[in-house]
Design a protein around this motif. Structure first.
Motif, mmCIF file in Angstrom:
data_model
loop_
_atom_site.group_PDB
_atom_site.id
_atom_site.type_symbol
_atom_site.label_atom_id
_atom_site.label_comp_id
_atom_site.label_asym_id
_atom_site.label_seq_id
_atom_site.Cartn_x
_atom_site.Cartn_y
_atom_site.Cartn_z
ATOM 1 N N GLU A 69 71.592 93.394 47.412
ATOM 2 C CA GLU A 69 71.652 95.119 47.514
ATOM 3 C C GLU A 69 73.067 95.459 46.774
ATOM 4 O OE1 GLU A 69 72.511 97.991 51.310
ATOM 5 O OE2 GLU A 69 71.572 96.228 51.729
ATOM 6 N N ARG A 70 74.151 94.911 47.340
ATOM 7 C CA ARG A 70 75.499 95.291 46.446
ATOM 8 C C ARG A 70 75.387 95.220 44.981
ATOM 9 N NH1 ARG A 70 79.826 95.863 49.506
ATOM 10 N NH2 ARG A 70 80.594 96.639 47.274
ATOM 11 N N CYS A 71 74.863 94.201 44.780
ATOM 12 C CA CYS A 71 74.811 93.712 43.049
ATOM 13 C C CYS A 71 73.909 95.008 42.535
ATOM 14 C CB CYS A 71 74.161 92.346 42.855
ATOM 15 S SG CYS A 71 75.334 91.172 42.909
ATOM 16 N N ALA A 72 72.853 95.331 43.222
ATOM 17 C CA ALA A 72 71.888 96.281 42.637
ATOM 18 C C ALA A 72 72.729 97.641 42.523
ATOM 19 C CB ALA A 72 70.684 96.436 43.489
ATOM 20 N N ALA A 73 73.595 97.912 43.437
ATOM 21 C CA ALA A 73 74.360 99.055 43.355
ATOM 22 C C ALA A 73 75.222 99.072 42.417
ATOM 23 C CB ALA A 73 74.935 99.412 44.709
ATOM 24 N N LEU A 74 75.835 97.927 42.112
ATOM 25 C CA LEU A 74 76.780 98.039 41.019
ATOM 26 C C LEU A 74 76.440 97.771 39.539
ATOM 27 C CD1 LEU A 74 79.301 95.396 42.921
ATOM 28 C CD2 LEU A 74 79.839 97.920 42.311
ATOM 29 N N ALA A 75 74.928 97.666 39.624
ATOM 30 C CA ALA A 75 74.231 97.382 38.226
ATOM 31 C C ALA A 75 74.502 96.004 37.546
ATOM 32 C CB ALA A 75 74.300 98.529 37.486
ATOM 33 N N CYS A 76 74.551 95.196 38.653
ATOM 34 C CA CYS A 76 74.904 93.778 38.093
ATOM 35 C C CYS A 76 73.856 92.945 38.482
ATOM 36 C CB CYS A 76 76.231 93.337 38.753
ATOM 37 S SG CYS A 76 77.722 94.030 38.238
ATOM 38 N N PRO A 77 73.089 92.437 37.516
ATOM 39 C CA PRO A 77 71.777 91.409 37.509
ATOM 40 C C PRO A 77 72.466 90.261 38.508
ATOM 41 C CG PRO A 77 72.519 91.326 35.423
ATOM 42 C CD PRO A 77 73.331 92.281 36.009
ATOM 43 N N ALA A 78 71.773 89.843 39.685
ATOM 44 C CA ALA A 78 71.773 88.782 40.519
ATOM 45 C C ALA A 78 70.697 87.770 40.503
ATOM 46 C CB ALA A 78 72.331 89.135 41.938
ATOM 47 N N ALA A 79 70.833 86.593 40.473
ATOM 48 C CA ALA A 79 69.814 85.527 40.388
ATOM 49 C C ALA A 79 70.130 84.488 41.374
ATOM 50 C CB ALA A 79 69.555 85.095 39.163
ATOM 51 N N SER A 80 69.215 84.290 42.397
ATOM 52 C CA SER A 80 69.250 83.026 43.435
ATOM 53 C C SER A 80 68.662 81.759 42.393
ATOM 54 C CB SER A 80 68.460 83.148 44.654
ATOM 55 O OG SER A 80 68.658 81.910 45.257
ATOM 56 N N ILE A 81 69.571 80.875 42.163
ATOM 57 C CA ILE A 81 69.242 79.858 41.511
ATOM 58 C C ILE A 81 68.010 78.685 41.994
ATOM 59 C CG2 ILE A 81 70.161 77.709 40.145
ATOM 60 C CD1 ILE A 81 70.875 80.443 38.711
ATOM 61 N N LEU A 82 68.362 78.510 43.437
ATOM 62 C CA LEU A 82 67.362 77.615 44.004
ATOM 63 C C LEU A 82 66.170 78.299 44.289
ATOM 64 C CD1 LEU A 82 69.875 75.654 46.125
ATOM 65 C CD2 LEU A 82 68.749 74.840 43.823
ATOM 66 N N GLU A 83 65.962 79.685 44.391
ATOM 67 C CA GLU A 83 64.816 80.250 44.700
ATOM 68 C C GLU A 83 63.501 79.811 44.121
ATOM 69 O OE1 GLU A 83 62.930 82.050 47.934
ATOM 70 O OE2 GLU A 83 65.121 81.649 47.883
ATOM 71 N N PRO A 84 63.385 79.617 43.099
ATOM 72 C CA PRO A 84 62.291 79.520 42.142
ATOM 73 C C PRO A 84 61.534 78.116 42.603
ATOM 74 C CG PRO A 84 63.708 80.631 40.614
ATOM 75 C CD PRO A 84 64.618 80.289 41.754
ATOM 76 N N ALA A 85 62.591 77.202 42.828
ATOM 77 C CA ALA A 85 62.226 75.782 43.236
ATOM 78 C C ALA A 85 61.738 75.708 44.626
ATOM 79 C CB ALA A 85 63.313 74.827 42.763
ATOM 80 N N LEU A 86 62.647 76.508 45.442
ATOM 81 C CA LEU A 86 62.055 76.592 47.011
ATOM 82 C C LEU A 86 60.796 77.226 47.072
ATOM 83 C CD1 LEU A 86 65.616 77.613 48.519
ATOM 84 C CD2 LEU A 86 64.495 75.443 48.648
ATOM 85 N N ASN A 87 60.369 78.210 46.133
ATOM 86 C CA ASN A 87 59.066 78.696 46.293
ATOM 87 C C ASN A 87 58.039 77.920 45.967
ATOM 88 O OD1 ASN A 87 59.855 81.382 47.015
ATOM 89 N ND2 ASN A 87 60.042 81.887 45.063
ATOM 90 N N VAL A 88 58.177 76.958 45.027
ATOM 91 C CA VAL A 88 57.274 75.945 44.777
ATOM 92 C C VAL A 88 57.067 74.848 45.892
ATOM 93 C CG1 VAL A 88 56.822 73.930 42.876
ATOM 94 C CG2 VAL A 88 57.654 76.049 41.910
ATOM 95 N N LEU A 89 58.230 74.476 46.455
ATOM 96 C CA LEU A 89 58.034 73.469 47.397
ATOM 97 C C LEU A 89 57.594 74.258 48.598
ATOM 98 C CD1 LEU A 89 61.631 72.141 47.419
ATOM 99 C CD2 LEU A 89 59.549 70.838 46.802
ATOM 100 N N ARG A 90 57.725 75.411 49.059
ATOM 101 C CA ARG A 90 56.840 76.130 50.006
ATOM 102 C C ARG A 90 55.443 76.126 49.945
ATOM 103 N NH1 ARG A 90 60.738 80.289 49.191
ATOM 104 N NH2 ARG A 90 62.863 80.032 50.283
ATOM 105 N N ASN A 91 55.087 76.425 48.412
ATOM 106 C CA ASN A 91 53.604 76.518 48.429
ATOM 107 C C ASN A 91 53.065 75.236 48.319
ATOM 108 O OD1 ASN A 91 53.802 79.244 48.136
ATOM 109 N ND2 ASN A 91 54.160 79.311 45.976
ATOM 110 N N TYR A 92 53.750 74.208 48.098
ATOM 111 C CA TYR A 92 52.980 73.078 47.811
ATOM 112 C C TYR A 92 53.133 71.996 49.093
ATOM 113 C CZ TYR A 92 51.760 68.216 46.030
ATOM 114 O OH TYR A 92 51.012 67.315 45.851
ATOM 115 N N LEU A 93 54.272 72.174 49.750
ATOM 116 C CA LEU A 93 54.547 71.436 50.829
ATOM 117 C C LEU A 93 53.729 72.227 52.168
ATOM 118 C CD1 LEU A 93 58.012 70.099 50.557
ATOM 119 C CD2 LEU A 93 55.986 68.862 50.111
ATOM 120 N N GLY A 94 53.831 73.498 52.359
ATOM 121 C CA GLY A 94 53.479 74.057 53.445
ATOM 122 C C GLY A 94 54.200 73.698 54.737
ATOM 123 N N ALA A 95 55.203 73.060 54.448
ATOM 124 C CA ALA A 95 56.231 72.752 55.814
ATOM 125 C C ALA A 95 57.245 73.685 56.199
ATOM 126 C CB ALA A 95 56.815 71.345 55.189
#
Length: 271
Positions: A69-95
């Motif tokens: 939220e704060r990065c958006a207000a400052l117009a600074c792009p922000a990226a969660s580095i692990l989120e894409p990998a975590l999404n794959v694990l969530r969808n595949y494992l369902g755990a």
């Protein structure tokens, strides 16, 4: 780079990504062990003055949302580095997840194996304690300035008990070397010019202005040729470290080690 742990993952990803832009020089601001809103606010004040790309790994979803939220207000792009990998694990494992800060740095068996490997490697640097080489996973051979010690330490941090031996034309190889069956023996080589450059740099720090056969072009060329013939004669694999980083050299050693442990994979792997 903002992390609630050591920040090692962020640093590795950021450097791998920015390395693709030869015309860009990245200025890194790393903030490890960030685990409160107050810490984030302090970082965001600096970001307001020096805006840039924000990469982060935060386990706490509340902190992640606040940072986004704060990065958006400052117009600074922000990226969660692990989120894409975590999404794959969530969808595949369902755990169900059990998020825990610094979970990859637990004091488990693997951690203590790394500590044991580091202790072993430091004690067996530069040809020391050759009677214990049979307990090593890897033995590195090479003439002076082929990066044997730093490569050994890097391999130890990956859990490999590593010893190394300097090759010197006038010094006979220890008998213990020829009695080894277990450890992988690998030779590190480089071009004579590269060896000479590194040695000259080293010598200039220790004895400015001094000239010896240690850096003589002809002597170094002969030494490199001798070491290659020695390694070839005994059938020990060679890795040319001329244009390799320590990490790349270690990765090549690990590849040889793993293929040696798994003959099927070795046959399938490209040479």
């Amino acid at each position: 780079m903002i992390s609630d742990a050591t920040g090692e993952t962020l640093l590795a990803v950021a450097r791998a990504a920015t390395a693709r832009y030869a015309s860009v020089r990245a200025i890194e601001h790393t903030y490890p062990l960030v685990r409160s809103k107050e810490q984030l606010d302090s970082i965001l004040l600096r970001l307001d003055k020096e805006p840039g790309i924000v990469m982060y790994t935060l386990v706490d979803p509340t902190l992640s949302a606040y940072l986004e939220e704060r990065c958006a207000a400052l117009a600074c792009p922000a990226a969660s580095i692990l989120e894409p990998a975590l999404n794959v694990l969530r969808n595949y494992l369902g755990a169900e997840e059990a998020p825990r800060v610094g979970a990859q740095h637990v004091l488990d068996g693997q951690y203590f194996r790394r500590i044991d490997a580091l202790n072993f490697t430091l004690a067996h640097d530069d040809g020391q304690l050759s009677d214990e080489w049979a307990n090593a996973d890897i033995l590195l051979l090479g003439i002076s300035r082929t990066s044997k010690t730093p490569t050994s330490i890097y391999l130890a941090n990956r859990g490999f008990r590593t010893a190394n031996l300097p090759l010197v034309p006038s010094v006979p190889l220890p008998d213990a070397l020829f009695r080894l069956n277990g450890p992988l023996i690998v030779g590190l080589v480089a071009t004579a010019e590269r060896i000479r450059q590194v040695r000259e740099n080293r010598l200039s720090q220790l004895a400015p202005g001094e000239s010896t056969s240690y850096t003589d072009r002809v002597a170094v060329t002969e030494e490199v040729a001798w070491s290659k013939k020695l390694l070839q004669r005994h059938g020990w694999p060679m890795i040319d470290v001329t244009r390799r980083s320590i990490e790349e050299t270690a990765a090549a050693v690990i590849s040889i080690h793993n293929n040696r442990q798994s003959p099927v994979n070795a046959e399938a792997s490209p040479s």
